[in-house]
Design an enzyme around this catalytic site. Structure first.
Site, PDB file in Angstrom:
ATOM      1  N   ASP A 293     -31.500 -27.700   1.907  1.00 27.31           N
ATOM      2  CA  ASP A 293     -31.951 -26.334   1.597  1.00 27.31           C
ATOM      3  C   ASP A 293     -31.321 -25.348   2.579  1.00 27.31           C
ATOM      4  OD1 ASP A 293     -33.371 -24.137   0.763  1.00 27.31           O
ATOM      5  OD2 ASP A 293     -35.353 -25.019   1.112  1.00 27.31           O
TER       6      ASP A 293
ATOM      7  N   CYS B  28     -32.781 -20.247  -3.674  1.00 21.71           N
ATOM      8  CA  CYS B  28     -33.422 -21.550  -3.886  1.00 21.71           C
ATOM      9  C   CYS B  28     -33.866 -21.884  -5.307  1.00 21.71           C
ATOM     10  CB  CYS B  28     -34.670 -21.649  -3.003  1.00 21.71           C
ATOM     11  SG  CYS B  28     -34.422 -21.367  -1.253  1.00 21.71           S
TER      12      CYS B  28
ATOM     13  N   LYS C   6     -39.575 -30.512  -1.459  1.00 24.56           N
ATOM     14  CA  LYS C   6     -39.802 -29.134  -1.932  1.00 24.56           C
ATOM     15  C   LYS C   6     -39.721 -29.060  -3.451  1.00 24.56           C
ATOM     16  CE  LYS C   6     -37.275 -24.708  -1.655  1.00 24.56           C
ATOM     17  NZ  LYS C   6     -36.645 -23.741  -0.730  1.00 24.56           N
TER      18      LYS C   6
ATOM     19  N   HIS D 252     -40.920 -25.831  -5.661  1.00 22.32           N
ATOM     20  CA  HIS D 252     -40.435 -24.454  -5.817  1.00 22.32           C
ATOM     21  C   HIS D 252     -39.998 -24.125  -7.238  1.00 22.32           C
ATOM     22  CE1 HIS D 252     -38.236 -20.862  -3.719  1.00 22.32           C
ATOM     23  NE2 HIS D 252     -39.509 -20.594  -4.023  1.00 22.32           N
TER      24      HIS D 252
ATOM     25  N   HIS E 262     -33.809 -25.050   6.004  1.00 28.11           N
ATOM     26  CA  HIS E 262     -34.391 -23.712   5.768  1.00 28.11           C
ATOM     27  C   HIS E 262     -35.338 -23.379   6.917  1.00 28.11           C
ATOM     28  CE1 HIS E 262     -36.574 -20.478   3.773  1.00 28.11           C
ATOM     29  NE2 HIS E 262     -35.831 -20.595   2.676  1.00 28.11           N
TER      30      HIS E 262
ATOM     31  N   ASP F 119     -28.813 -26.350  -1.969  1.00 29.12           N
ATOM     32  CA  ASP F 119     -29.244 -25.539  -3.120  1.00 29.12           C
ATOM     33  C   ASP F 119     -28.596 -24.164  -3.151  1.00 29.12           C
ATOM     34  OD1 ASP F 119     -30.666 -24.460  -0.942  1.00 29.12           O
ATOM     35  OD2 ASP F 119     -32.452 -24.046  -2.141  1.00 29.12           O
ATOM     36  N   ASN F 120     -28.025 -23.748  -2.015  1.00 25.60           N
ATOM     37  CA  ASN F 120     -27.295 -22.468  -1.930  1.00 25.60           C
ATOM     38  C   ASN F 120     -26.590 -22.452  -0.585  1.00 25.60           C
ATOM     39  OD1 ASN F 120     -30.574 -21.507  -1.701  1.00 25.60           O
ATOM     40  ND2 ASN F 120     -29.266 -21.104   0.079  1.00 25.60           N
TER      41      ASN F 120
ATOM     42  N   LYS G  72     -26.005 -16.969   1.629  1.00 23.08           N
ATOM     43  CA  LYS G  72     -27.108 -17.064   0.663  1.00 23.08           C
ATOM     44  C   LYS G  72     -27.421 -15.675   0.087  1.00 23.08           C
ATOM     45  CE  LYS G  72     -32.044 -18.273   0.506  1.00 23.08           C
ATOM     46  NZ  LYS G  72     -33.183 -18.820   1.264  1.00 23.08           N
TER      47      LYS G  72
HETATM   48 CA    CA Z   1     -32.310 -22.584  -0.424  1.00 20.82          CA
END
Ligand code: CA
Length: 476
Positions: free
Chosen positions: A36, A76, A132, A134, A232, A290-291, A312
Site C-alpha cells: 500500500d 487506494c 486491508k 477498503h 501506508h 495499489d498506487n 500517489k
Molecule cells: Ca494506497
C-alpha cells in the site's frame, strides 16, 4: 556401467517423483500480494539501495518483473475495485475512496460486480483475504460476501500498526478524528473482533503463513489475497526493524524503510512456508503496490518513485506505475523483465486462465487480458493497444499507447511525453507532435464514453466539486 544406469535412472526419476500431479500445474494456487503506497523505487528489484528486500528480490528472480506495470487508479480504493474485478472501475462509478461509514450503502464495490474471489470460488478454489479491505464499510460489502471464504483483517483504508497508538513514531503527528476511528477499527476474523496483538504487518504475515500451510494438503487449490496496509501511514514499525535502519538519518525514511523491510521479511516467511509444504512450484504469485508512493501529500510516507515524475494521486507515472511481479515456477520462466505495458486489471483474467476457470458470458466484459501468452513469449505483440486513466470523475485523464503518454488535468493543458526517452515526463511534446496528441485525446474521449459518472463522492478537492460538476466534467 550398471551404477551409471541406476544413477541416471535415479536422477531422472527423483525430480519427477517430487513433482505434484499434472493437474496441480493446470490449477495452481494463486497468491495476490498487494503493498500500500509503496514507491516505485523502494524495493531492491526496482533499484533501491537503502532498503534491502532480499525476499522480494528472490520472488522477482523466480519469475517476471514487469517494468511498465500499472494500476488503474492512483489512490487506494478505486485501484482495488479495478484489480479485483478486472474492469476499469469507472465503468461502475468507482472513483473515490469510500467513507468510513457502516451505513453508507453506496460507498463500496457495487454488488452488481463479480470479484476474482467469486470466480475462483465458483471454479472450486478455497478463497481467503487477509489485511486491508477498503471496498466499503457497510456489512453488504464485507469480504465474506464478496467471494472470500475466509477473512482476517480490517475493513477500512488504513490501520495503526502498533496497538494503543495512532501517533507516528518520532513526529508525534496524529491523524484527524475520523481517520483515528478508521485507524483503530476492529481487527476481524470473518466478522468477529479479535484482540489487537503485536505489530500488524507481522501479524498479517503470520495469518498468511498459517493459511498457506493449513491448505497445503487440501484437495482443492486455494486463492489468497494478502493486502498489506504497509507502508501506508501512520509511520510505525517494530523496534528491532528500526534498529536495522539506524544509518538512515531522515527519521521518516528510516521508519518507512523498516516498514518495507517488515513486508519483505513476511513475504520471505510465506515463501519458505510454500517451499516446505511443497507448493511453491504450483503457486502463481502476483506482487504489486495499489498506487505510487505519496511523497508530499496528506498521506506522505517518505517513499521514492524515482526516476518517475509525480506521486500517489497523480496520473503522472509516479502515481500509477508500480512494482509488478508475476511468478509461477512451474510455468513461467524465471529471471526475466517484461517491458510492454501491463495493468493490474490483467491479474484477474490471468489468474482465471491459469485456474482453467471460465467467466460467465452474461457478466460484463473485462478490460484486463490474460498475460500468460505474453509472459511465456507465445505472443510477442503488446497486451494492450492503449491503457487509460480517469480521475475524480474527469479531473484528469491519461492514455498510454506504445511509448507515448498523453495526459491532461483541469489545471494544465494537455501534455505528451515519449517514455522511451523521457520516463521522467520532463519534455512536453504536444507542440512537436500535435497529431499524436490529437489521436490520443480522441482515444481518451472514445474510452470515456464507456464510463459513468461517479456513483459516490467523498471529499473531492475539499468539496470544491459537487456531483453536478463531476457529471459535467466527465469528458476529456
Ligand atoms: Ca494506497
Amino acid at each position: 556401467m550398471k551404477h551409471t544406469v541406476i544413477l541416471l535412472t535415479v536422477l531422472l526419476l527423483a525430480p519427477l517423483a517430487a513433482l505434484p500431479a499434472a493437474d496441480s500445474y493446470s490449477r495452481p494456487n494463486i497468491l495476490l500480494i498487494v503493498a500500500d503506497d509503496l514507491g516505485y523505487n523502494d524495493v531492491g528489484f526496482q533499484g533501491a539501495r537503502d532498503i534491502p528486500t532480499p525476499h522480494l528480490d528472490c520472488l522477482a528472480a523466480s519469475g517476471v518483473r514487469c517494468s511498465d506495470g500499472y494500476v488503474s487508479y492512483p489512490v487506494c480504493s478505486p485501484s482495488r475495485a479495478g484489480y479485483l474485478t478486472g474492469r476499469y472501475q469507472q465503468r461502475f462509478g468507482y472513483e473515490f475512496n469510500p467513507k468510513w461509514d457502516a451505513t453508507a450503502v453506496t460507498h463500496g464495490l457495487p454488488l452488481s460486480e463479480t470479484t476474482l474471489a467469486d470466480s475462483l470460488r465458483s471454479a472450486g478454489y478455497t478463497t481467503g483475504a487477509i489485511g486491508k479491505w477498503h471496498l466499503g464499510a457497510h456489512p453488504q460489502f464485507h469480504p465474506n460476501r464478496r467471494g472470500f471464504d475466509e477473512y482476517f483483517g480490517f475493513l477500512g483504508g488504513g490501520h495503526r500498526y502498533l496497538p494503543g497508538s495512532v501517533a507516528e513514531i518520532g513526529t508525534g503527528k496524529k491523524a484527524n478524528k475520523t481517520a483515528d476511528t478508521e485507524q483503530t477499527s476492529a481487527i476481524l476474523r470473518n466478522s468477529t473482533e479479535v484482540p489487537e496483538v503485536g505489530e500488524l504487518t507481522t501479524r498479517l504475515g503470520e495469518e498468511a503463513t498459517a493459511s498457506v500451510t493449513r491448505h497445503a494438503r487440501d484437495a482443492k487449490p486455494w486463492f489468497l489475497y494478502l493486502a498489506f496496509n504497509a507502508p501506508h501511514t501512520p509511520l510505525q514499525a517494530r523496534e528491532d526493524m528500526l534498529k536495522k535502519f539506524a544509518s538512515i538519518t531522515d527519521e521518516r525514511r528510516r521508519i518507512y524503510a523498516a516498514m518495507v523491510a517488515t513486508v519483505d521479511e513476511v513475504v520471505g516467511r510465506i515463501l519458505t512456508a510454500l517451499d516446505t509444504t511443497g507448493q511453491r512450484e504450483r503457486t502463481l504469485i502476483f506482487f504489486i503496490s495499489d498506487n505510487g508512493g505519496p511523497m508530499t501529500k496528506r498521506s506522505a510516507n517518505a517513499s521514492m518513485n524515482s526516476p518517475l515524475r509525480g506521486q500517489k494521486g497523480d496520473v503522472f507515472e509516479g502515481g500509477i506505475r508500480i512494482p509488478f511481479l508475476v511468478s509461477w515456477p512451474a510455468r513461467i520462466p524465471s529471471g526475466r523483465t517484461y517491458s510492454q505495458p501491463v495493468i493490474s486489471l490483467d491479474i484477474l483474467p490471468t489468474a482465471l486462465a491459469a485456474a482453467g476457470a471460465t467467466r460467465d458470458t452474461k457478466l460484463a466484459a473485462l478490460d484486463g487480458v490474460d498475460l500468460l501468452p505474453f509472459l511465456l513469449g507465445k505472443n510477442i505483440a503488446a497486451p494492450h493497444a492503449r491503457l487509460f486513466w480517469r480521475m475524480d470523475g474527469g479531473e484528469a485523464f491519461a492514455v498510454r499507447e506504445g511509448n507515448w503518454k498523453w495526459m491532461r488535468t483541469y489545471q494544465n493543458a494537455p501534455q505528451l511525453y515519449d517514455l522511451s526517452t523521457d520516463v521522467g515526463e520532463s519534455r512536453d511534446l504536444v507542440t512537436a507532435h500535435p497529431e499524436i496528441a490529437a489521436r490520443l485525446a480522441a482515444s481518451s474521449a472514445d474510452w470515456n464514453h464507456g464510463l459513468i459518472a461517479p456513483t459516490f463522492v467523498n471529499n473531492p478537492f475539499g468539496g470544491l466539486i459537487n456531483r453536478t460538476g463531476l457529471e459535467k466534467n466527465a469528458k476529456p
